[in-house]
Design a protein around this motif. Structure first.
Motif, PDB file in Angstrom:
ATOM      1  N   GLU A 162      -3.224  -3.797  -8.460  1.00  0.00           N
ATOM      2  CA  GLU A 162      -4.490  -3.346  -8.148  1.00  0.00           C
ATOM      3  C   GLU A 162      -5.628  -4.130  -8.508  1.00  0.00           C
ATOM      4  O   GLU A 162      -6.480  -3.703  -9.504  1.00  0.00           O
TER       5      GLU A 162
ATOM      6  N   ILE B 227       0.953  -1.164   0.141  1.00  0.00           N
ATOM      7  CA  ILE B 227       0.097  -0.140   0.005  1.00  0.00           C
ATOM      8  C   ILE B 227       0.887   1.152  -0.039  1.00  0.00           C
ATOM      9  O   ILE B 227       1.908   0.983   0.333  1.00  0.00           O
TER      10      ILE B 227
ATOM     11  N   PRO C 170       0.689   5.940  -1.414  1.00  0.00           N
ATOM     12  CA  PRO C 170       0.205   6.747  -2.265  1.00  0.00           C
ATOM     13  C   PRO C 170       0.875   6.591  -3.908  1.00  0.00           C
ATOM     14  O   PRO C 170       1.725   5.960  -4.109  1.00  0.00           O
ATOM     15  N   ASN C 171       0.019   6.769  -4.898  1.00  0.00           N
ATOM     16  CA  ASN C 171       0.554   6.904  -6.189  1.00  0.00           C
ATOM     17  C   ASN C 171       1.832   7.582  -6.413  1.00  0.00           C
ATOM     18  O   ASN C 171       2.055   8.555  -5.601  1.00  0.00           O
TER      19      ASN C 171
ATOM     20  N   ALA D 131      -5.878   8.111  -3.245  1.00  0.00           N
ATOM     21  CA  ALA D 131      -5.575   7.460  -4.396  1.00  0.00           C
ATOM     22  C   ALA D 131      -3.984   8.112  -4.790  1.00  0.00           C
ATOM     23  O   ALA D 131      -3.587   9.003  -4.287  1.00  0.00           O
TER      24      ALA D 131
ATOM     25  N   ILE E 212      -0.471   6.668   4.116  1.00  0.00           N
ATOM     26  CA  ILE E 212      -1.422   6.126   3.352  1.00  0.00           C
ATOM     27  C   ILE E 212      -2.328   7.158   2.734  1.00  0.00           C
ATOM     28  O   ILE E 212      -2.984   7.243   2.019  1.00  0.00           O
TER      29      ILE E 212
ATOM     30  N   SER F 180      -9.272  -2.294  -8.752  1.00  0.00           N
ATOM     31  CA  SER F 180      -9.227  -0.822  -9.227  1.00  0.00           C
ATOM     32  C   SER F 180     -10.322  -1.143 -10.567  1.00  0.00           C
ATOM     33  O   SER F 180     -10.547  -1.943 -11.076  1.00  0.00           O
TER      34      SER F 180
ATOM     35  N   GLU G 258      -2.921  -2.486  -3.266  1.00  0.00           N
ATOM     36  CA  GLU G 258      -4.176  -2.265  -3.199  1.00  0.00           C
ATOM     37  C   GLU G 258      -4.236  -1.080  -2.563  1.00  0.00           C
ATOM     38  O   GLU G 258      -3.402  -0.570  -1.741  1.00  0.00           O
ATOM     39  N   HIS G 259      -5.390  -0.281  -2.859  1.00  0.00           N
ATOM     40  CA  HIS G 259      -5.806   0.961  -2.252  1.00  0.00           C
ATOM     41  C   HIS G 259      -7.045   0.909  -1.281  1.00  0.00           C
ATOM     42  O   HIS G 259      -6.977   2.001  -0.674  1.00  0.00           O
ATOM     43  N   ASP G 260      -7.798  -0.029  -1.319  1.00  0.00           N
ATOM     44  CA  ASP G 260      -8.752  -0.273  -0.550  1.00  0.00           C
ATOM     45  C   ASP G 260      -8.330  -0.886   0.658  1.00  0.00           C
ATOM     46  O   ASP G 260      -8.031  -2.229   0.896  1.00  0.00           O
TER      47      ASP G 260
ATOM     48  N   ALA H  36      -8.222   5.051   1.600  1.00  0.00           N
ATOM     49  CA  ALA H  36      -7.133   5.703   1.181  1.00  0.00           C
ATOM     50  C   ALA H  36      -7.053   6.689   0.385  1.00  0.00           C
ATOM     51  O   ALA H  36      -7.967   6.591  -0.554  1.00  0.00           O
TER      52      ALA H  36
END
Length: 256
Positions: free
Chosen positions: A172, A37, A39-40, A256, A245, A175, A204-206, A254
């Motif tokens: 992801e 996990i 940030p972009n 994106a 995060i 996504s 994963e972002h969730d 989180a």
């Protein structure tokens, strides 16, 4: 878990002045589900690309099952037992879900042609069995370009599993998937992978998905691993939630 399956030591890679990997050290244990996990732009996908041969680091080593894989081509790494899925599903959109899966089975045996799955019934039979495990038999004869995003994701991962990997890296996997479908899809995916004894690393972002399905969580920040531990430890760390995060204390989503 019975030992280290994938080992990355001292990985370094920069694009211009941006450090996408700044001394990454990570051991993936056999049998675990490891979530990545952050940030972009933190370097998460870069790590997957280096581990699967799509990018070559400027420094460091990568081994799989005790064997050095750094410098091998993506296809050679797949043959060693490392599979991957992409953020955007890599399907042959003009073919049905069954034909896509059969093509993956055929390619595992050294055949790679859009027509070969149509020529050998045993490949199609194995493909149909695989689709049944993923709950996709109802859309087996549907063209890939007619699928919703959740079905496309599952079909793409089914193709990767058809190659019988020991390790699957997923970028992801949820996504673009509707919130109402997300948990059911990940539940199905986790069941298939655990039943097949496939170790999984997934970006994963969730955070709900991470908390429910990961055994360990690695937090990426500016090309480094900022934290590593169990979901409970990582997701409840105020500093990680706020600074890495992008979650305000007490929040649940989180950035994106």
């Amino acid at each position: 878990m019975s030992g280290v399956l994938l080992s990355a030591k001292g990985l370094r890679l920069a694009f211009g002045g941006v450090k996408a990997a700044d001394g990454i050290d990570l051991d993936v244990m056999e049998g675990e589900f490891l979530a990545i996990i952050g940030p972009n732009g933190a370097g998460k996908t870069t790590f997957i690309n280096m581990s699967t041969g799509y990018l070559k680091p400027q420094g460091g080593e990568i081994s799989f099952a005790g064997e050095r894989i750094l410098g091998l081509s993506p296809r050679a790494i797949v043959r060693k037992g490392v599979g991957r899925s992409f953020q955007l599903p890599q399907l042959f959109t003009e073919h049905t879900v069954l034909e896509n899966a059969a093509l993956a089975v055929a390619s595992r045996e050294g055949f790679f042609s859009a027509l070969t799955p149509l020529l050998r019934p045993r490949w199609r039979e194995e493909a149909m069995e695989l689709l049944e495990r993923f709950g996709l038999t109802g859309i087996a004869h549907t063209r890939a370009d007619a699928l919703n995003e959740g079905a496309r994701k599952l079909a793409d991962i089914a193709m990767a599993v058809a190659l019988k990997p020991r390790l699957l890296l997923m970028d992801e996997p949820t996504s673009g998937v509707a919130a109402s479908e997300k948990m059911a899809i990940v539940e199905r995916l986790a069941t298939v992978l655990r039943d097949a004894r496939v170790t999984a690393v997934f970006v994963e972002h969730d955070m709900e998905v991470v908390g429910r399905f990961a055994d360990r969580v690695a937090v990426w920040s500016q090309g480094r691993i900022a934290a590593l531990g169990t979901p409970d430890h990582i997701l409840n760390d105020p500093d990680v939630r706020r600074e890495v995060i992008g979650i305000e204390t007490g929040g649940s989503h989180a950035a994106a």
